[in-house]
Design a protein around this motif. Structure first.
Motif: not given
Length: 333
Positions: A65-70, A156-164
């Motif tokens: 289930v990685d494909y959206v993040r990928d 600094i990077v952040s990929c689909l994490n700040l929503h938490w």
């Protein structure tokens, strides 16, 4: 640009949530030591969900289930490559299994530091899958300045994490403080239209079967919010753009299964411990009726907000003062 992904058997969706805040860009920068007054997410529960998801079947189910993040990481790396600069080190906040970090090449950086609150997810994949040197730090990203010294990071990077993150404005201030002058911050996070199909279906089903609604999908931000928050946090040279990813699922049930395997189950404080089975069945029927595709599958929309901001520095280019132009626009046109 809109791109579609078709989910195969038990392929899925990443539902995500961003803490929405509206603030004025003319407000003074926030204090990095201010404690957020409002807690939205149960961080301990979220860490447990991510650990369990990454540990199922030795991580095999998590990888499916990685494909959206990928997909989002692929689009994000294209934006990083537009910055013609090589970094000694890049800090990846909420790196997870390293979806973005795996795409970094030696021409872009010599080293990546991956930071995540889930130890199981952080160490899910071996170093051999990365092109650059990897350092992993198991820590809570909400307390960034307790982990990273101020003025220490080039990027600094952040990929689909700040929503938490509970205190998104405060988090942005911590990121700015951790950056060196002229350091860059780049992130991707889900926007307000993410999973609107699932949200509306659950709400209608709950009203019909239970006479009310409860939160199942977290509040999310939009592009205007992010522009204001970045400006208020003290970033400059801002870039904000929106993209969409559409995913097709056999039914709503596969979507929910995959959310669990992604570690993206509901973690809102005060959430209901369960949803009645008949309510879920009604939501599935509503989902297919309102949003279903002609082939019998159901779509899920992910609105992704990409942002870039720079920490101010004297060497950065600045706009000329109004009225300082030496050539008339009439002559050019």
């Amino acid at each position: 640009m809109l791109k579609s992904i078709t989910a195969r058997t038990y392929s899925s969706v990443l539902r995500s949530r961003s803490l929405a805040s509206i603030s004025s860009s003319s407000s003074p920068p926030l204090n990095p030591h201010t404690v957020g007054p409002f807690q939205v997410f149960d961080r301990a529960a979220k860490r447990l969900q991510k650990n369990r998801a990454a540990g199922r079947e030795g991580g095999a189910r998590s990888r499916t289930v990685d494909y959206v993040r990928d997909e989002v990481a692929d689009r994000m790396i294209e934006r990083l490559l537009d910055i013609k600069r090589k970094f000694n080190t890049i800090l990846d906040i909420g790196a997870g299994a390293g979806h973005f970090s795996k795409l970094l090449e030696p021409e872009t950086t010599s080293k990546v530091v991956m930071l995540d609150s889930s130890e199981t997810l952080l160490y899910r994949d071996p170093d051999s899958e990365f092109e650059v040197e990897v350092e992993r730090v198991h820590a809570d990203e909400e307390n960034l300045l307790r982990i990273v010294p101020p003025n220490s990071q080039e990027a600094i990077v952040s990929c689909l994490n700040l929503h938490w993150v509970n205190d998104l404005p405060g988090m942005l201030v911590q990121i700015r403080e951790a950056l060196q002058p002229d350091g860059v911050f780049m992130c991707a996070l889900f926007g307000g239209d993410t999973l609107f199909e699932l949200r509306t279906s659950l709400q209608l089903a709950e009203v019909e079967r239970e006479g009310g609604i409860s939160p199942h999908i977290s509040p999310m931000t939009d592009s205007r919010d992010m522009s204001n928050l970045l400006g208020r946090a003290g970033f400059t040279l801002l870039t904000v753009d929106i993209d969409e990813v559409k995913v097709a699922y056999p039914s709503m049930w596969e979507l929910l299964d995959d959310l669990r395997d992604m570690g993206e189950s509901n973690a809102v404080i005060g959430r209901r411990p369960l949803i009645h089975r008949d309510t879920l069945a009604a939501a599935s029927a509503i989902y297919k009726e309102l949003h279903g595709n002609e082939d019998g599958s159901v779509p899920a929309t992910f609105q992704v907000i990409f942002v870039i901001g720079w920490k101010p520095a004297p060497t950065q280019p600045k706009p000329l003062e109004r009225g300082s132009a030496e050539t008339s626009l009439k002559k050019v046109l």
